[in-house]
Design a protein around this motif. Structure first.
Motif, mmCIF file in Angstrom:
data_model
loop_
_atom_site.group_PDB
_atom_site.id
_atom_site.type_symbol
_atom_site.label_atom_id
_atom_site.label_comp_id
_atom_site.label_asym_id
_atom_site.label_seq_id
_atom_site.Cartn_x
_atom_site.Cartn_y
_atom_site.Cartn_z
ATOM 1 N N MET A 141 0.825 -1.064 -0.012
ATOM 2 C CA MET A 141 -0.049 0.012 0.002
ATOM 3 C C MET A 141 0.961 1.249 0.050
ATOM 4 N N PHE A 150 -3.441 4.834 9.796
ATOM 5 C CA PHE A 150 -3.732 3.543 8.885
ATOM 6 C C PHE A 150 -3.768 2.272 9.808
ATOM 7 N N LEU A 151 -2.539 2.328 10.573
ATOM 8 C CA LEU A 151 -2.567 1.145 11.486
ATOM 9 C C LEU A 151 -3.331 0.859 12.298
ATOM 10 N N GLU A 152 -3.930 1.994 12.840
ATOM 11 C CA GLU A 152 -4.835 1.839 13.937
ATOM 12 C C GLU A 152 -6.382 1.119 13.253
ATOM 13 N N LYS A 153 -6.535 0.988 12.191
ATOM 14 C CA LYS A 153 -7.790 0.484 11.404
ATOM 15 C C LYS A 153 -7.359 -0.725 10.750
ATOM 16 N N SER A 154 -6.097 -1.538 10.942
ATOM 17 C CA SER A 154 -5.892 -2.355 10.171
ATOM 18 C C SER A 154 -4.910 -3.611 11.064
ATOM 19 N N ASN A 155 -4.527 -4.594 10.397
ATOM 20 C CA ASN A 155 -3.723 -5.704 11.037
ATOM 21 C C ASN A 155 -2.436 -5.617 10.365
ATOM 22 N N ALA A 156 -2.108 -4.649 9.567
ATOM 23 C CA ALA A 156 -0.946 -4.511 8.746
ATOM 24 C C ALA A 156 0.336 -4.273 9.603
ATOM 25 N N CYS A 205 3.884 -2.434 9.188
ATOM 26 C CA CYS A 205 4.447 -1.173 8.640
ATOM 27 C C CYS A 205 6.095 -0.768 8.944
#
Length: 63
Positions: free
Chosen positions: A1, A12-18, A20
């Motif tokens: 991404m 972004f990380l707060e809303k995903s399991n990604a 980074c």
């Protein structure tokens, strides 16, 4: 991404399991509630670049 700028990563990380890859200073400043893991020695090298505007070279705020 691809994100518009690296400082958008915490939101972004707060809303995903990604996972980074971020500059260490940003990660330590903004991601205290996340797990910060060291980059393994076998990971590819990441090149850091800085774009500088010569017109703002004498501006103390820009420096």
């Amino acid at each position: 991404m691809t994100l518009p700028f690296f400082a958008a990563a915490p939101a972004f990380l707060e809303k995903s399991n990604a996972v980074c890859l971020l500059p260490r200073a940003l990660a330590e400043l903004t991601l205290g509630r996340f797990a910060l893991l060291p980059v393994p020695a076998w990971a590819p090298q990441v090149s850091m670049r800085l774009a500088w505007c010569g017109e703002r070279d004498s501006d103390p705020g820009g420096q």
